[in-house]
Design a protein around this motif. Structure first.
Motif, PDB file in Angstrom:
ATOM      1  N   PRO A 134       0.796  -1.246   0.000  1.00 13.31           N
ATOM      2  CA  PRO A 134       0.000   0.000   0.000  1.00 13.31           C
ATOM      3  C   PRO A 134       0.826   1.293   0.000  1.00 13.31           C
ATOM      4  CG  PRO A 134      -0.696  -1.476   1.772  1.00 13.31           C
ATOM      5  CD  PRO A 134       0.552  -2.059   1.212  1.00 13.31           C
ATOM      6  N   TYR A 135       2.149   1.197   0.106  1.00 13.68           N
ATOM      7  CA  TYR A 135       2.954   2.429   0.025  1.00 13.68           C
ATOM      8  C   TYR A 135       3.233   2.817  -1.428  1.00 13.68           C
ATOM      9  CZ  TYR A 135       3.782   1.945   5.038  1.00 13.68           C
ATOM     10  OH  TYR A 135       3.611   1.852   6.388  1.00 13.68           O
ATOM     11  N   ARG A 136       2.991   1.872  -2.337  1.00 15.79           N
ATOM     12  CA  ARG A 136       3.199   2.138  -3.781  1.00 15.79           C
ATOM     13  C   ARG A 136       4.615   2.622  -4.080  1.00 15.79           C
ATOM     14  NH1 ARG A 136      -0.635  -0.584  -5.893  1.00 15.79           N
ATOM     15  NH2 ARG A 136      -2.709  -0.123  -5.208  1.00 15.79           N
ATOM     16  N   LEU A 137       5.582   1.924  -3.521  1.00 15.14           N
ATOM     17  CA  LEU A 137       6.986   2.323  -3.727  1.00 15.14           C
ATOM     18  C   LEU A 137       7.731   1.303  -4.592  1.00 15.14           C
ATOM     19  CD1 LEU A 137       7.665   3.523  -0.072  1.00 15.14           C
ATOM     20  CD2 LEU A 137       7.534   4.972  -2.107  1.00 15.14           C
ATOM     21  N   GLY A 138       6.979   0.479  -5.269  1.00 17.17           N
ATOM     22  CA  GLY A 138       7.612  -0.502  -6.168  1.00 17.17           C
ATOM     23  C   GLY A 138       7.896  -1.813  -5.458  1.00 17.17           C
ATOM     24  N   ARG A 139       8.478  -2.732  -6.206  1.00 19.25           N
ATOM     25  CA  ARG A 139       8.693  -4.072  -5.675  1.00 19.25           C
ATOM     26  C   ARG A 139       9.827  -4.113  -4.653  1.00 19.25           C
ATOM     27  NH1 ARG A 139      10.370  -7.778  -9.483  1.00 19.25           N
ATOM     28  NH2 ARG A 139      10.702  -6.057 -10.933  1.00 19.25           N
ATOM     29  N   LEU A 140       9.718  -5.107  -3.781  1.00 18.87           N
ATOM     30  CA  LEU A 140      10.757  -5.313  -2.766  1.00 18.87           C
ATOM     31  C   LEU A 140      11.979  -5.935  -3.435  1.00 18.87           C
ATOM     32  CD1 LEU A 140      11.648  -5.474   0.244  1.00 18.87           C
ATOM     33  CD2 LEU A 140      10.497  -7.706   0.352  1.00 18.87           C
ATOM     34  N   ARG A 141      13.112  -5.243  -3.299  1.00 22.83           N
ATOM     35  CA  ARG A 141      14.350  -5.797  -3.848  1.00 22.83           C
ATOM     36  C   ARG A 141      15.042  -6.663  -2.791  1.00 22.83           C
ATOM     37  NH1 ARG A 141      15.855  -2.485  -8.496  1.00 22.83           N
ATOM     38  NH2 ARG A 141      15.516  -0.291  -8.047  1.00 22.83           N
TER      39      ARG A 141
END
Ligand SMILES: Nc1ncnc2c1ncn2[C@@H]1O[C@H](COP(=O)(O)OP(=O)(O)OP(=O)(O)O)[C@@H](O)[C@H]1O
Ligand SMILES: N[C@@H](CCO)C(=O)O
Length: 317
Positions: free
Chosen positions: A18-25
């Protein structure tokens, strides 16, 4: 390592969506720290720190979030809680209150130089000036009352030769309490140790770990910082570091005569506070090899050294 609550990748991904910061690397538990569980989190849009709050009353978390918002708006280099797409700053993960914050650049300094100490003094003055007109009230959960309550029983766990020093420290706090509480107030970081500040070279790039922040006498923040940033290994204050710290602070906010008068006792109060909290942490985590426990004996040394004046507040500047 001080990660009290390990996380699985899939539960973290669900939390972060829900933070919309892209995928977890990538993510990694942070070894430093002794109170909360912290993780470096690398997302497509940048680097962040996730904190799971392990200690303290949940009802105070909105205070920390609001204070950090105020300080962030005032231009201080502090983390602040990012909002999810629903506008939530405080969420839950693994049944713990959880916050996602920007990762600040820089590293901790172990042996600060006078210039870095001056930066710390300036930072504290900016923090106090940003809050003293509109103080966000929160009594410290490790304030004078807590010291009076916890001190006597903890004293019993001390070797006999250390007992009188703590008893005298507690008696002084009881005697000076009204004067200490009448000093000029603001919001305080209340835990500004070297491991809560980040530097790039001589430039202060971040102040973290506001979970002890509260309202109270500004002088207390100075005493906590001088004790940690400006002490020799034998506990004595190093004037080469304390003078620039205090001068940089007083260039932005002048000390009052009452503060100058109470400077020596305040240094001792700050010693008692961290001596007690370290004794509690040492008892709580006794025998655990995966939790960072700081040496309570350090504050015995500092308090012993603070029985004689070694530092003067530059209030007459
Ligand atoms: N916003 C941030 N930016 C960069 N690094 C951070 C940030 N927050 C935390 N860290 C890193 O995580 C470590 C632990 O964080 P923190 O000091 O907040 O933990 P804690 O358990 O609450 O600590 P303490 O024992 O000091 O109370 C810090 O020393 C720092 O290296
Ligand atoms: N900074 C504290 C630990 C967190 O409150 C100490 O060094 O004892």
């Amino acid at each position: 390592m001080s990660v009290f609550t390990p996380l699985q990748r899939d539960e973290l991904e669900a939390f972060l969506a829900p933070y919309r910061l892209g995928r977890l690397r990538d993510f990694q538990g942070i070894v430093a720290g002794s109170e909360n569980s912290n993780f470096f989190v690398s997302l497509e849009q940048g680097e962040y720190v996730l904190t799971l709050i392990e200690r303290g009353p949940r009802q105070d978390l909105p205070f920390f979030i609001e204070l950090l918002d105020v300080l962030h708006r005032a231009g201080l280099p502090v983390p602040y809680a990012l909002r999810s797409e629903d506008g939530d700053a405080l969420r839950e993960l693994a049944e713990k209150p959880a916050l996602l914050q920007p990762r600040l650049p820089g590293k901790h300094v172990v042996e600060p130089n006078p210039h870095q100490c001056a930066e710390v003094g300036r930072l504290l003055a900016r923090l106090h000036l940003a809050t003293r007109e509109h103080i966000l009230e929160r009594a410290s959960d490790r304030g004078l009352d807590w010291m009076q309550e916890q001190g006597p029983s903890l004293a019993l766990s001390l070797p006999e030769d250390q007992l009188p020093l703590l008893r005298d420290g507690l008696a002084e706090i009881a005697e000076l309490r009204p004067k200490l509480l009448a000093l000029p107030r603001a919001n305080l970081h209340a835990d500004l140790f070297r491991d809560n500040v980040l530097f790039e070279g001589s430039h202060l790039t971040g102040v973290i770990d506001f979970y002890n922040a509260c309202s109270g006498p500004m002088l207390y923040d100075l005493a906590i910082a001088v004790n940690d940033w400006c002490s020799h290994p034998n506990g004595e204050i190093d004037g080469e570091r304390s003078e620039p710290l205090l001068a940089a602070y007083s260039a932005l906010r002048r000390f009052t005569p009452a503060e100058a008068e109470l400077w020596q006792p305040m240094l001792r109060v700050a010693c008692v506070r961290f001596w007690l909290s370290r004794l509690i942490a040492a008892q709580r985590h006794e025998g655990k090899t995966d939790v960072q426990v700081k040496d309570p004996g350090e504050f015995h040394r500092l308090l012993s050294a603070r029985q004689h004046p070694q530092s003067v507040l530059p209030f007459a500047f």
